[in-house]
Design an enzyme around this catalytic site. Structure first.
Site, PDB file in Angstrom:
ATOM      1  N   ARG A 279       0.869  -1.176   0.000  1.00 36.44           N
ATOM      2  CA  ARG A 279       0.000   0.000   0.000  1.00 36.44           C
ATOM      3  C   ARG A 279       0.903   1.222   0.000  1.00 36.44           C
ATOM      4  O   ARG A 279       1.554   1.527   0.993  1.00 36.44           O
ATOM      5  CB  ARG A 279      -0.893  -0.010   1.246  1.00 36.44           C
ATOM      6  CG  ARG A 279      -1.357   1.359   1.636  1.00 36.44           C
ATOM      7  CD  ARG A 279      -2.441   1.381   2.660  1.00 36.44           C
ATOM      8  NE  ARG A 279      -2.118   0.895   3.974  1.00 36.44           N
ATOM      9  CZ  ARG A 279      -1.378   1.542   4.880  1.00 36.44           C
ATOM     10  NH1 ARG A 279      -0.840   2.708   4.601  1.00 36.44           N
ATOM     11  NH2 ARG A 279      -1.175   1.039   6.068  1.00 36.44           N
ATOM     12  N   HIS A 283      -3.355   4.452   4.833  1.00 41.45           N
ATOM     13  CA  HIS A 283      -4.421   3.443   4.981  1.00 41.45           C
ATOM     14  C   HIS A 283      -5.751   4.019   4.489  1.00 41.45           C
ATOM     15  O   HIS A 283      -6.446   3.406   3.677  1.00 41.45           O
ATOM     16  CB  HIS A 283      -4.518   3.011   6.447  1.00 41.45           C
ATOM     17  CG  HIS A 283      -5.721   2.195   6.747  1.00 41.45           C
ATOM     18  ND1 HIS A 283      -5.857   0.903   6.313  1.00 41.45           N
ATOM     19  CD2 HIS A 283      -6.874   2.504   7.401  1.00 41.45           C
ATOM     20  CE1 HIS A 283      -7.051   0.440   6.711  1.00 41.45           C
ATOM     21  NE2 HIS A 283      -7.674   1.398   7.354  1.00 41.45           N
ATOM     22  N   TYR A 292       4.444   5.738  11.345  1.00 44.21           N
ATOM     23  CA  TYR A 292       4.815   4.369  11.701  1.00 44.21           C
ATOM     24  C   TYR A 292       5.674   3.640  10.647  1.00 44.21           C
ATOM     25  O   TYR A 292       6.135   2.555  10.894  1.00 44.21           O
ATOM     26  CB  TYR A 292       3.566   3.525  12.013  1.00 44.21           C
ATOM     27  CG  TYR A 292       2.527   3.518  10.915  1.00 44.21           C
ATOM     28  CD1 TYR A 292       2.629   2.662   9.820  1.00 44.21           C
ATOM     29  CD2 TYR A 292       1.427   4.375  10.965  1.00 44.21           C
ATOM     30  CE1 TYR A 292       1.677   2.664   8.805  1.00 44.21           C
ATOM     31  CE2 TYR A 292       0.471   4.389   9.961  1.00 44.21           C
ATOM     32  CZ  TYR A 292       0.603   3.538   8.886  1.00 44.21           C
ATOM     33  OH  TYR A 292      -0.340   3.537   7.879  1.00 44.21           O
TER      34      TYR A 292
HETATM   35  C1  LIG Z   1     -13.938  -6.144  12.838  1.00 42.50           C
HETATM   36  C2  LIG Z   1     -13.135  -4.886  12.645  1.00 42.50           C
HETATM   37  N1  LIG Z   1     -12.114  -4.621  13.486  1.00 42.50           N
HETATM   38  C3  LIG Z   1     -11.375  -3.502  13.330  1.00 42.50           C
HETATM   39  C4  LIG Z   1     -11.655  -2.624  12.300  1.00 42.50           C
HETATM   40  C5  LIG Z   1     -10.812  -1.356  12.130  1.00 42.50           C
HETATM   41  N2  LIG Z   1      -9.954  -1.504  10.955  1.00 42.50           N
HETATM   42  C6  LIG Z   1     -10.258  -0.896   9.785  1.00 42.50           C
HETATM   43  S1  LIG Z   1      -9.147  -1.230   8.600  1.00 42.50           S
HETATM   44  C7  LIG Z   1      -8.214  -2.183   9.606  1.00 42.50           C
HETATM   45  C8  LIG Z   1      -6.944  -2.842   9.110  1.00 42.50           C
HETATM   46  C9  LIG Z   1      -7.182  -3.796   8.001  1.00 42.50           C
HETATM   47  O1  LIG Z   1      -5.977  -4.211   7.455  1.00 42.50           O
HETATM   48  P1  LIG Z   1      -5.913  -5.247   6.258  1.00 42.50           P
HETATM   49  O2  LIG Z   1      -6.870  -6.361   6.495  1.00 42.50           O
HETATM   50  O3  LIG Z   1      -4.490  -5.615   6.073  1.00 42.50           O
HETATM   51  O4  LIG Z   1      -6.447  -4.464   4.997  1.00 42.50           O
HETATM   52  P2  LIG Z   1      -5.892  -3.137   4.305  1.00 42.50           P
HETATM   53  O5  LIG Z   1      -6.637  -1.985   4.938  1.00 42.50           O
HETATM   54  O6  LIG Z   1      -4.425  -3.074   4.557  1.00 42.50           O
HETATM   55  O7  LIG Z   1      -6.239  -3.246   2.858  1.00 42.50           O
HETATM   56  C10 LIG Z   1      -8.786  -2.220  10.881  1.00 42.50           C
HETATM   57  C11 LIG Z   1      -8.202  -2.952  12.027  1.00 42.50           C
HETATM   58  C12 LIG Z   1     -12.750  -2.929  11.455  1.00 42.50           C
HETATM   59  N3  LIG Z   1     -13.075  -2.153  10.421  1.00 42.50           N
HETATM   60  N4  LIG Z   1     -13.450  -4.081  11.629  1.00 42.50           N
END
Ligand SMILES: Cc1ncc(C[n+]2csc(CCOP(=O)(O)OP(=O)(O)O)c2C)c(N)n1
Length: 390
Positions: A279, A283, A292
């Site tokens: 990425r 985010h 970070y």
């Molecule tokens: C069940 C849940 N827990 C926490 C969150 C908060 N949250 C939003 S995005 C994220 C990280 C996701 O990372 P990843 O799965 O690697 O996907 P990326 O955003 O990097 O594409 C988190 C913890 C959420 N949306 N849903």
């Protein structure tokens, strides 16, 4: 931290000879195999299991998809900064993972995305302007999932892996030979929902491709805080195959996803594809990655830019001329204008509409809530009327 470390810091392997092995090499775990058909320099390479024949036209098509998707994404990011969207999750850097996998699917396959799959949506034929409604807060989705076999975006991390598995189990019972694809991230792989989906998909032999875009970060958590083994190896513990593909190589992603979709369609059970990518942006627009991650890490990945890589290939193979690139630039500008106009003309939602789609048929409680809300809204009208002229 080295950006490509994918296995845990374990006990260093014993060096064969002291003379030939440096201390750094001894500390580094073996690099897992990753399918690649295009080097960062744009040179085609063969892989014994994933042969891919392409015409110059197909290469140009993949390039066009990636360029337009990146432009759309940049436009949406700018619109968020201008206050037109509440939030935007950029796909910058993940174009090859999304276009390669999206173009590997048939129209009758079914996709369950997360919230960053703008490139996959493009491949499924969803109008890009429809992706903006949810992030503007004027609707809960914006498109009809049945039109393009592309489910609504899912923000609850990993939950769609279960939806996809359930859907795939149903598809299998119907005897249809289609693939269901669940997209999720490296962070989502830590969720119970994903583990449960793997278990059910494996034991019910569900025709689902788990497509993990390992973009190295779950907001501020690096992949090494999510797993002690390379993600694709997790599949073995559930009893189905997993493969890692260079997620910045659109050709490799296309070939691997095509094979994975065929694997599940032909009744051989689920498969996990880990697209190893990055990425490049934040985010979401609410995030500041400089808090970070180091800029050196970003620089390494900028050298593996998926669009630049295919451009180098097009040039090496004389598969595109200057006119093609100039036309594409113009097409990108037209799209960007269309996206901006769509935002400005997007209507605010009718508050009463939220009661419409809760149940397929009527429901007494919803009727009551609708009536209460209507009275509440009407009370403002009376109030305003009563104070006219004050
Ligand atoms: C069940 C849940 N827990 C926490 C969150 C908060 N949250 C939003 S995005 C994220 C990280 C996701 O990372 P990843 O799965 O690697 O996907 P990326 O955003 O990097 O594409 C988190 C913890 C959420 N949306 N849903």
């Amino acid at each position: 931290m080295t950006v490509e470390r994918t296995a845990p810091r374990g006990k260093p392997r014993r060096a064969a000879t002291k003379k030939t092995t440096t201390a750094a090499a001894r500390r580094r775990p073996p690099r897992p195999e990753m399918v690649q058909l295009l080097t960062p320099e744009g040179e085609r390479v063969e892989h014994p299991d994933y042969a891919l024949e392409t015409t110059p036209e197909q290469l140009r098509g993949l390039y066009r998809d990636m360029v337009l998707t990146r432009r759309f994404d940049a436009e949406a990011t700018a619109l968020q900064r201008q206050g037109e969207l509440g939030l935007w999750p950029s796909l910058l850097g993940q174009e090859a993972a999304q276009i390669g996998s999206g173009r590997a699917l048939r129209d009758d396959d079914y996709v369950f995305p997360t919230y960053r799959e703008h490139g996959v949506a493009w491949c499924r034929g969803v109008d890009p302007t429809l992706l903006l409604g949810m992030f503007r807060g004027v609707n809960h989705g914006g498109w009809d999932p049945t039109t393009n076999n592309f489910h609504l975006y899912t923000i609850v991390i990993g939950s769609q892996a279960l939806h996809a598995t359930g859907y795939a189990m149903g598809v299998a019972k119907d005897g249809a030979d289609v693939a269901v694809v669940a997209y999720f991230g490296d962070g989502a792989s830590s969720q119970g929902d994903v583990a449960e989906a793997f278990t059910f998909a494996a034991v019910y032999n569900a025709p689902v491709v788990f497509f993990c875009q390992n973009n190295q970060w779950a907001i501020s958590e690096p992949t090494e805080r999510q797993t002690r083994v390379p993600l694709y190896q997790r599949a073995a513990g559930y009893g189905f195959p997993g493969v890692r593909v260079d997620g910045n190589d659109v050709l490799a992603v296309l070939a691997v996803t095509r094979a994975a979709a065929e694997h599940v369609r032909t009744g051989q059970g689920p498969m996990l594809v880990e697209a190893f990518t990055y990425r490049m942006g934040a985010h979401t627009t609410s995030d500041d990655p400089t808090r970070y991650r180091r800029k050196e890490e970003l620089e390494v990945w900028e050298g593996k830019d998926p669009i630049l890589r295919l451009r180098r290939c097009l040039e090496r193979e004389s598969a595109a001329d200057e006119a093609f690139f100039a036309d594409l630039e113009r097409e990108s500008d037209v799209m960007a204008r269309r996206v901006r106009e769509a935002i400005r003309t997007m209507p605010d939602p009718d508050g009463m509409a939220m009661f419409e789609h809760t149940y397929a048929d009527g429901h007494a409680l919803v009727d009551e809530e609708r009536a209460q809300y209507a009275a509440y809204v009407a009370s403002f009208a009376d109030h305003e009327h009563g104070h006219e002229g004050v």
